[in-house]
Design a protein around this motif. Sequence first.
Motif, short mmCIF file in Angstrom:
data_model
loop_
_atom_site.label_atom_id
_atom_site.label_comp_id
_atom_site.label_asym_id
_atom_site.label_seq_id
_atom_site.Cartn_x
_atom_site.Cartn_y
_atom_site.Cartn_z
N ALA A 139 0.75 -1.05 0.00
CA ALA A 139 -0.05 0.01 0.11
C ALA A 139 0.83 1.26 0.01
N HIS A 140 0.92 1.83 -1.18
CA HIS A 140 2.04 3.01 -1.34
C HIS A 140 1.49 4.33 -1.28
N PHE A 141 2.06 5.08 -0.33
CA PHE A 141 1.77 6.30 0.13
C PHE A 141 2.98 7.37 -0.14
N ALA A 142 2.65 8.44 -0.49
CA ALA A 142 3.83 9.20 -1.06
C ALA A 142 4.45 9.88 0.17
N THR A 143 3.64 9.96 1.43
CA THR A 143 4.16 10.98 2.49
C THR A 143 3.31 10.22 3.75
N ILE A 144 3.92 10.38 5.00
CA ILE A 144 3.34 9.98 6.24
C ILE A 144 2.13 10.83 6.32
N GLU A 145 1.98 11.85 5.93
CA GLU A 145 0.80 12.57 6.02
C GLU A 145 -0.59 11.92 5.02
N ASP A 146 -0.05 11.52 4.01
CA ASP A 146 -0.95 10.76 3.20
C ASP A 146 -1.37 9.55 3.81
N LEU A 147 -0.70 8.66 4.62
CA LEU A 147 -0.85 7.65 5.27
C LEU A 147 -1.80 7.88 6.49
N GLU A 148 -1.64 9.17 7.29
CA GLU A 148 -2.38 9.54 8.37
C GLU A 148 -3.91 9.74 7.82
N ALA A 149 -3.86 10.39 6.51
CA ALA A 149 -5.21 10.86 6.11
C ALA A 149 -6.26 9.42 5.41
N ALA A 150 -5.42 8.22 5.27
CA ALA A 150 -5.92 7.01 4.51
C ALA A 150 -7.17 6.53 5.23
N THR A 151 -7.70 5.83 4.68
CA THR A 151 -8.86 5.20 5.52
C THR A 151 -8.36 3.50 5.90
N ASP A 152 -9.07 2.96 6.78
CA ASP A 152 -8.41 1.87 7.24
C ASP A 152 -8.51 0.83 6.04
N ASP A 153 -9.36 0.86 5.35
CA ASP A 153 -9.50 -0.18 4.02
C ASP A 153 -8.37 0.06 3.01
N GLN A 154 -7.73 1.10 3.01
CA GLN A 154 -6.52 1.13 2.16
C GLN A 154 -5.24 0.57 2.85
N VAL A 155 -5.42 0.25 3.96
CA VAL A 155 -4.04 -0.16 4.73
C VAL A 155 -4.36 -1.72 5.03
N GLN A 156 -5.38 -1.78 5.39
CA GLN A 156 -5.72 -3.28 6.16
C GLN A 156 -5.11 -4.43 5.35
N GLY A 157 -4.36 -5.13 6.31
CA GLY A 157 -3.92 -6.50 5.51
C GLY A 157 -2.77 -6.29 4.62
N LYS A 158 -2.10 -5.06 4.36
CA LYS A 158 -1.02 -4.70 3.42
C LYS A 158 0.27 -4.35 4.10
N ILE A 159 1.16 -4.15 3.26
CA ILE A 159 2.36 -3.65 3.98
C ILE A 159 2.69 -2.09 3.47
N VAL A 160 2.67 -1.21 4.17
CA VAL A 160 2.68 -0.15 4.08
C VAL A 160 4.07 0.62 3.61
N TYR A 161 4.08 1.27 2.34
CA TYR A 161 5.42 1.91 2.15
C TYR A 161 5.13 3.18 1.76
N ILE A 162 6.09 4.11 2.42
CA ILE A 162 6.16 5.52 2.49
C ILE A 162 7.48 5.91 1.39
N SER A 163 7.10 6.73 0.23
CA SER A 163 8.26 6.76 -0.63
C SER A 163 8.85 8.36 -0.44
N ASN A 164 8.40 9.10 0.41
CA ASN A 164 8.97 10.63 0.38
C ASN A 164 10.43 10.51 0.32
N LYS A 165 11.06 11.47 -0.42
CA LYS A 165 12.45 11.75 -0.80
C LYS A 165 12.89 13.11 0.30
N MET A 166 13.92 12.75 0.62
CA MET A 166 14.58 13.85 1.55
C MET A 166 15.23 15.00 0.47
N LEU A 167 15.35 15.97 0.75
CA LEU A 167 15.76 17.22 -0.01
C LEU A 167 17.32 17.54 0.62
#
Length: 471
Positions: A139-167
Amino acid sequence: MKYSVLLILTLCLGCQQTARKDISSAADLYPQDFLQQVEKLRDMALTDDTAYQLIESLTTEVGPRLGGSPADAAAVTWAMDKFKSMDFDKISLEPVTFRRWVRGPETAEIIAPFPQPLKITALGRSMPTPKEGITGEIAHFATIEDLEAATDDQVQGKIVYISNKMLRKKDGSGYGPAVKARSMTAKVAAEKGGIGAIIRSIGTDSHRGPHTGATRYQEGESTLPVGALSNVDADLLDNVLKRNKPVTVRYTLGSDWGDEYTSYNVIGDIVGREKPDEYVIIGGHLDSWDLGTGAIDDASGCGITMATASLIKQHIGQPRRTIRVILWANEEYGLFGARAYHAAHQHEMNKHIIGAESDFGAGRIYALASRADVASMPVFEAMAELLKPLDIPYVGNKGYSGPDLIPMRRAGMAVAGLYQDGTSYFDYHHTPEDTLDKVIPADIAQNVAVWVVFTALAAEYAGDFGFGLSD
């Protein structure tokens, strides 16, 4: 680093103190012969290799110093021996107790649609996976804020991956916006029903070595086994995800909690001739992550500040106040040494006149800042005068220092920031690449020259820097 310290540092650059009380010249604050001694020592420090030799010794003779490991104990012995050989007036140990965290086996791979091996490392304090690992759809999210805003259905039973790049930023200001993913992904993913968590490394490099660093959760809170992919492997996973097909990953992390352990803050004092029970605090943290040898994080800070105090004693003599060098225990996964020191000394915090920490690598210093009472601004102006030949400006009174000083800063202690060039720091931070070859002797010597000016003038100042300042 390094925790949220870079976010803290970025807040202070460019801030100028506009209010002033009566401005005194350096000659009104200090005897002329003292200023000449500091000037001479500043120039001498530019070619002195004491700090570099300390860094070389710690990384060679001890190496990686994860809190609670056998090398942690070896580092404590090393520090005591060095303080003694450098003729510090008083050497002491203060206990720091915490639960050990031990790294284990680490593997990761894309199972489908395109099988590929991945380089992963456990984030500090991560729980272990089952022995067979965790296998699941991403379950791919660009940022932790996107994950925080996600519904449980988008995450449940999946491996969460956050892809944000540090500048990449000279002042490290890219760290703060990125590091929340490291701290919070496992906790948030667990709360939403995820089965695992991985993030892109919090770093600015394109190496195959991933960056570790602490994840954050409280005892009893939900969390998941969490690891960081190297940036190039995160790029690979991003490219696979662009194909808009379900992506399945398997990873294993063997890291887990061990037993309770007691380490030590190692303290070396150059005792003040007039005010021995008032302290100017400098230092770095003695522990390191276990992937490299901890050269830039933070053997450099230890070497720079130990050398600074020693050179002041050798070439100027006993300061008015005590210069206290603290080599902090177990900064990396929770500021344990800092919190233990504050707890042990909270009854005398007002005796801690000002503090600064070197914990941002081995780059050259480019600016000086403060967070002190306005009445002490002439002292920083005097420092700035002595730093002019090194082209180091004073950038204002909204400064902050390193993470180990956070408890004392919050208690009201004045602090200073000696800002280092962090352009390449996050290429190596918390990785196997944190090794001695990244430390340039001339840059370390420049750091010592700047620290000599700050420390000598702070310790010799007859007034104080204020206490009980608002955070």
